[in-house]
Design a protein around this motif. Structure first.
Motif, PDB file in Angstrom:
ATOM      1  N   GLY A  50      -2.661 -14.426  10.052  1.00  0.00           N
ATOM      2  CA  GLY A  50      -2.458 -13.794   8.133  1.00  0.00           C
ATOM      3  C   GLY A  50      -1.533 -12.927   7.372  1.00  0.00           C
ATOM      4  N   ALA A  51      -0.680 -12.494   8.571  1.00  0.00           N
ATOM      5  CA  ALA A  51       0.378 -11.914   7.825  1.00  0.00           C
ATOM      6  C   ALA A  51       1.248 -12.111   6.392  1.00  0.00           C
ATOM      7  N   CYS A  52       1.637 -13.633   6.845  1.00  0.00           N
ATOM      8  CA  CYS A  52       2.312 -14.237   5.577  1.00  0.00           C
ATOM      9  C   CYS A  52       1.341 -15.101   4.571  1.00  0.00           C
ATOM     10  N   THR A  53       0.368 -14.449   4.351  1.00  0.00           N
ATOM     11  CA  THR A  53      -0.720 -14.804   3.025  1.00  0.00           C
ATOM     12  C   THR A  53       0.203 -14.364   1.663  1.00  0.00           C
ATOM     13  N   VAL A  54      -0.266 -15.390   0.739  1.00  0.00           N
ATOM     14  CA  VAL A  54      -0.012 -15.479  -0.379  1.00  0.00           C
ATOM     15  C   VAL A  54      -0.657 -15.911  -1.292  1.00  0.00           C
ATOM     16  N   LEU A  55      -0.636 -15.761  -1.865  1.00  0.00           N
ATOM     17  CA  LEU A  55      -1.685 -16.539  -3.572  1.00  0.00           C
ATOM     18  C   LEU A  55      -1.064 -17.427  -4.160  1.00  0.00           C
ATOM     19  N   LEU A  56      -1.711 -18.947  -3.617  1.00  0.00           N
ATOM     20  CA  LEU A  56      -0.385 -19.793  -4.668  1.00  0.00           C
ATOM     21  C   LEU A  56      -1.469 -20.729  -5.565  1.00  0.00           C
ATOM     22  N   ASP A  57      -1.386 -20.977  -6.317  1.00  0.00           N
ATOM     23  CA  ASP A  57      -1.994 -20.727  -7.710  1.00  0.00           C
ATOM     24  C   ASP A  57      -3.277 -20.825  -8.047  1.00  0.00           C
ATOM     25  N   ASP A  58      -3.743 -19.061  -7.573  1.00  0.00           N
ATOM     26  CA  ASP A  58      -4.765 -17.744  -7.301  1.00  0.00           C
ATOM     27  C   ASP A  58      -5.639 -18.374  -6.608  1.00  0.00           C
ATOM     28  N   ALA A  94      -6.446   1.655  -3.376  1.00  0.00           N
ATOM     29  CA  ALA A  94      -7.777   1.718  -2.225  1.00  0.00           C
ATOM     30  C   ALA A  94      -7.242   1.751  -0.564  1.00  0.00           C
ATOM     31  N   PHE A  95      -5.884   1.125  -0.702  1.00  0.00           N
ATOM     32  CA  PHE A  95      -5.836   0.802   0.888  1.00  0.00           C
ATOM     33  C   PHE A  95      -5.313   2.314   0.900  1.00  0.00           C
ATOM     34  N   ILE A  96      -4.502   2.880   0.509  1.00  0.00           N
ATOM     35  CA  ILE A  96      -4.013   4.420   0.860  1.00  0.00           C
ATOM     36  C   ILE A  96      -4.766   5.339   0.506  1.00  0.00           C
ATOM     37  N   PHE A 110      -3.917  -8.921   4.277  1.00  0.00           N
ATOM     38  CA  PHE A 110      -4.582  -8.244   3.400  1.00  0.00           C
ATOM     39  C   PHE A 110      -4.750  -8.197   1.919  1.00  0.00           C
ATOM     40  N   LEU A 111      -3.685  -7.676   1.578  1.00  0.00           N
ATOM     41  CA  LEU A 111      -3.704  -7.280   0.462  1.00  0.00           C
ATOM     42  C   LEU A 111      -4.005  -8.293  -0.416  1.00  0.00           C
ATOM     43  N   LEU A 147     -12.408  -2.841   4.922  1.00  0.00           N
ATOM     44  CA  LEU A 147     -13.470  -3.188   4.298  1.00  0.00           C
ATOM     45  C   LEU A 147     -14.051  -2.368   3.263  1.00  0.00           C
ATOM     46  N   ARG A 148     -13.886  -0.628   3.902  1.00  0.00           N
ATOM     47  CA  ARG A 148     -13.686   0.020   2.551  1.00  0.00           C
ATOM     48  C   ARG A 148     -12.875   0.029   0.951  1.00  0.00           C
ATOM     49  N   ALA A 149     -11.467  -0.208   1.959  1.00  0.00           N
ATOM     50  CA  ALA A 149     -10.398  -0.176   1.013  1.00  0.00           C
ATOM     51  C   ALA A 149     -11.104  -1.271   0.068  1.00  0.00           C
ATOM     52  N   VAL A 150     -11.441  -2.341  -0.078  1.00  0.00           N
ATOM     53  CA  VAL A 150     -11.971  -3.526  -0.655  1.00  0.00           C
ATOM     54  C   VAL A 150     -13.336  -3.392  -1.415  1.00  0.00           C
ATOM     55  N   ARG A 151     -13.870  -2.876  -0.603  1.00  0.00           N
ATOM     56  CA  ARG A 151     -15.401  -1.880  -1.729  1.00  0.00           C
ATOM     57  C   ARG A 151     -15.292  -1.137  -2.892  1.00  0.00           C
ATOM     58  N   ALA A 152     -14.071   0.024  -2.044  1.00  0.00           N
ATOM     59  CA  ALA A 152     -13.638   1.053  -3.219  1.00  0.00           C
ATOM     60  C   ALA A 152     -13.132   0.167  -4.108  1.00  0.00           C
TER      61      ALA A 152
END
Length: 163
Positions: A50-58, A94-96, A110-111, A147-152
């Motif tokens: 998943g390191a290469c994850t991008v958004l394609l048409d969201d 939040a990740f920071i 992940f972002l 997980l905490r970062a996404v929730r925050a």
């Protein structure tokens, strides 16, 4: 042996990149090498990490499994497109703040995955969130801070009226 080149346009973070690629060129390689956007990382190159994850048409996609020609003219978002100028996205902040990164190699993936989650369902339940986040691999953090970062970020977006 020569390979036929295809003229395509990758629309990455709102900017058009007319490029010539072989049909077998991956989207990840085209983003990195032809567009000069190296935030999309290559890990396993088999669609597992998943390191290469991008958004394609969201929608989150593994850029290592897709050919660049398949993305011709479609909207692509990479980690470089999350911040607006010097202003980080709520998820980046939040990740920071939640210490959701260590070595940082998996962080762009992940972002992008987290961005898709928050845009599609900011009120996602913990069980579903854990299941989706577990599709990306991290060797350092143990996932709790991610997980905490996404929730925050979801909470910050609600406060700002974004979600």
């Amino acid at each position: 042996m020569t390979h036929e080149l295809h003229d395509i346009t990758l629309v990455v973070n709102g900017r058009s990149h007319p490029i010539r690629v072989e049909a077998r060129r991956t989207l990840a390689d085209a983003i990195r090498e032809e567009c000069g956007l190296t935030g999309t990382h290559l890990g396993c190159e088999h669609g597992v990490c998943g390191a290469c994850t991008v958004l394609l048409d969201d929608q989150p996609v593994r850029a290592c499994l897709m050919f660049a020609v398949q993305a011709d003219g479609r909207a692509i978002r990479t980690v470089e497109g999350l911040a607006h100028g010097d202003t980080l996205s709520p998820l980046q902040k939040a990740f920071i703040e939640q210490h959701a990164l260590q070595c940082g190699y998996c962080t762009p993936g992940f972002l992008m995955l987290g961005t898709a989650i928050l845009e599609q369902n900011p009120d996602i339940g913990d069980e579903e969130l854990i299941e989706i986040l577990s599709s990306n691999l991290c060797r350092c953090t143990g996932y709790a801070n991610i997980l905490r970062a996404v929730r925050a970020a979801a909470a910050a977006m609600r406060e700002e009226g974004v979600a």
